[in-house]
Write a protein that holds these residues in place. Structure first.
Motif, short mmCIF file in Angstrom:
data_model
loop_
_atom_site.label_atom_id
_atom_site.label_comp_id
_atom_site.label_asym_id
_atom_site.label_seq_id
_atom_site.Cartn_x
_atom_site.Cartn_y
_atom_site.Cartn_z
N ILE A 32 0.85 -1.19 0.00
CA ILE A 32 0.00 0.00 0.00
C ILE A 32 0.88 1.24 0.00
O ILE A 32 1.82 1.34 0.79
CB ILE A 32 -0.92 0.03 1.24
N GLU A 33 0.59 2.18 -0.88
CA GLU A 33 1.26 3.48 -0.85
C GLU A 33 0.25 4.57 -1.18
O GLU A 33 -0.74 4.35 -1.86
CB GLU A 33 2.45 3.51 -1.81
N PHE A 34 0.52 5.78 -0.66
CA PHE A 34 -0.40 6.89 -0.85
C PHE A 34 0.35 8.18 -0.53
O PHE A 34 1.48 8.16 -0.03
CB PHE A 34 -1.63 6.76 0.05
N ASP A 35 -0.31 9.31 -0.80
CA ASP A 35 0.27 10.62 -0.53
C ASP A 35 -0.57 11.36 0.50
O ASP A 35 -1.80 11.40 0.40
CB ASP A 35 0.33 11.46 -1.82
N LEU A 36 0.11 11.95 1.49
CA LEU A 36 -0.57 12.84 2.42
C LEU A 36 -0.56 14.26 1.86
O LEU A 36 0.45 14.70 1.31
CB LEU A 36 0.13 12.82 3.78
N PRO A 37 -1.68 14.98 1.97
CA PRO A 37 -1.73 16.34 1.43
C PRO A 37 -0.71 17.26 2.11
O PRO A 37 -0.31 17.02 3.26
CB PRO A 37 -3.17 16.78 1.74
N PRO A 38 -0.28 18.30 1.44
CA PRO A 38 0.64 19.28 2.04
C PRO A 38 0.07 19.83 3.35
O PRO A 38 -1.12 20.15 3.45
CB PRO A 38 0.75 20.37 0.98
N GLY A 39 0.92 19.93 4.36
CA GLY A 39 0.50 20.44 5.66
C GLY A 39 0.00 19.38 6.61
O GLY A 39 -0.22 19.67 7.79
N TRP A 40 -0.18 18.15 6.12
CA TRP A 40 -0.68 17.07 6.96
C TRP A 40 0.44 16.09 7.27
O TRP A 40 1.21 15.72 6.40
CB TRP A 40 -1.84 16.34 6.27
N ILE A 153 -6.75 11.84 -0.55
CA ILE A 153 -5.89 10.72 -0.16
C ILE A 153 -6.28 9.47 -0.95
O ILE A 153 -5.41 8.74 -1.46
CB ILE A 153 -5.99 10.47 1.35
N TYR A 154 -7.58 9.22 -1.05
CA TYR A 154 -8.07 8.04 -1.78
C TYR A 154 -7.54 8.00 -3.21
O TYR A 154 -7.11 6.94 -3.70
CB TYR A 154 -9.60 8.06 -1.77
N GLN A 155 -7.55 9.13 -3.88
CA GLN A 155 -7.10 9.17 -5.27
C GLN A 155 -5.62 8.89 -5.43
O GLN A 155 -5.15 8.55 -6.53
CB GLN A 155 -7.47 10.53 -5.88
N SER A 156 -4.87 9.01 -4.35
CA SER A 156 -3.43 8.75 -4.41
C SER A 156 -3.06 7.32 -4.02
O SER A 156 -1.89 6.92 -4.18
CB SER A 156 -2.68 9.72 -3.49
N VAL A 157 -4.02 6.55 -3.53
CA VAL A 157 -3.71 5.19 -3.05
C VAL A 157 -3.37 4.28 -4.22
O VAL A 157 -4.05 4.27 -5.24
CB VAL A 157 -4.91 4.61 -2.26
N ARG A 158 -2.31 3.50 -4.05
CA ARG A 158 -1.91 2.51 -5.02
C ARG A 158 -1.68 1.18 -4.29
O ARG A 158 -1.01 1.14 -3.27
CB ARG A 158 -0.63 2.93 -5.74
N PHE A 159 -2.25 0.11 -4.86
CA PHE A 159 -2.06 -1.22 -4.30
C PHE A 159 -1.10 -2.02 -5.18
O PHE A 159 -1.18 -1.97 -6.40
CB PHE A 159 -3.39 -1.97 -4.22
N LYS A 160 -0.21 -2.75 -4.53
CA LYS A 160 0.68 -3.67 -5.20
C LYS A 160 0.70 -4.98 -4.43
O LYS A 160 0.25 -5.05 -3.28
CB LYS A 160 2.10 -3.11 -5.28
N LYS A 161 1.21 -6.01 -5.04
CA LYS A 161 1.35 -7.27 -4.33
C LYS A 161 2.35 -7.07 -3.20
O LYS A 161 3.48 -6.64 -3.44
CB LYS A 161 1.83 -8.38 -5.27
N PRO A 162 1.95 -7.33 -1.96
CA PRO A 162 2.86 -7.06 -0.83
C PRO A 162 4.08 -7.95 -0.85
O PRO A 162 4.04 -9.10 -1.30
CB PRO A 162 1.98 -7.33 0.40
#
Length: 296
Positions: A32-40, A153-162
């Protein structure tokens, strides 16, 4: 929703200013990877990531789960109830968000205080899914703001095989075809003339079979006034579900029991002083004789 463990300690009443994780966050062990918005910024703890902004009252909880999309819909409709003073129920319809996610608003109480939340929960075809929960108190919850925040945040989530760690692989080998047993009991003889004692006895056995299925038995005896009742949840056929050991967000290993009825139990695995612990509770691991796992 059983996969939510809310230990907020006043998240809706304070401004969070941790500086642990910012920007791009990658949990390769979970895929699982994702981006936190600026300032968070985020702080890990208790199996979740708590994300806050110094200028915002409230915050975001991010948690992993092992539910399919249909199971997520069912569990969300049941609401969230974790101990006294923490209860959130649906305040909107459960809407589909793309092919693998749902979205809704919730309302209720957290730490006995009125609270509102926007939730997005995603299934993961490769393993653990993720839930994004934006929460604030009654006077500071802006539904449009928290919806947009969760969606960003949802739009930045990417799933890969762990990538499973060597530690978790070793635990799978060590636990295969083993029986895990938990035992606890308490009895009291009563006080005063004519008093009747009571107590309880709990025994849980989990047989982890090499074919990745498990058998789960719970025998709970509650006695009072000489009477007793016994409830047994016995396994049939090739067990009551499937099991595996996965990596958790903290880099440890977690035993995941996925029941055929959709329920999921997740236990952090601990080992100290030659003793096995699941979620902090002592379990005995046995293999031979009358204490062997029932794995034909």
């Amino acid at each position: 929703m059983r996969f939510l463990t809310i230990l907020l300690a006043g998240i809706c009443c304070v401004q969070i200013s941790w500086a642990q994780k910012t920007g791009h966050v990658n949990y390769s062990n979970l895929g699982i990877e994702f981006d936190l918005p600026p300032g968070w910024t985020g702080q890990e703890g208790d199996g979740m990531l708590v994300v806050g902004n110094p200028s915002v009252t409230g915050g975001i909880l991010m948690m992993v789960h092992a539910y399919s999309l249909q199971e997520l819909i069912r569990e969300t409709r049941n609401g969230i109830s974790e101990g006294e003073g923490n209860n959130l129920q649906l305040a909107s319809e459960v809407a589909r968000l793309g092919d693998h996610a749902i979205e809704c608003q919730l309302s209720g109480v957290l730490n006995w205080q009125p609270a509102y939340a926007h939730m997005i929960s995603m299934e993961n075809p490769h393993g653990m899914g993720i839930t994004i929960l934006g929460i604030s108190d009654q006077g500071n919850f802006d539904p449009n703001f928290f919806q947009q925040l969760c969606r960003t945040i949802y739009q930045s989530v990417r799933f890969k095989k762990p990538v499973k760690s060597q530690q978790s692989k070793e635990w799978e080998t060590a636990l295969a075809n083993a029986r895990l047993t938990y035992m606890d009991s308490y009895y009291s003889g009563g006080y005063g003339e004519g008093a009747v004692g009571g107590g309880y006895s709990t025994r849980i056995t989990i047989d982890l079979c090499g074919g990745k299925y498990f058998k789960y038995r719970m025998n709970d005896q509650v006695s009072a006034g000489g009477a007793s009742s016994t409830a047994m949840n016995s396994s049939q056929g090739r067990g009551q579900g499937t099991w595996e050991v996965m990596d958790n967000a903290a880099g440890g290993s977690v035993l995941v029991l996925s029941f055929h009825n959709g329920e999921v139990l997740m236990h952090d695995i601990g080992y100290q002083n030659d003793e096995l612990y699941l979620s902090g509770e002592r379990y005995y691991l046995t293999r031979g004789g009358e204490y062997a796992a029932d794995c034909p």
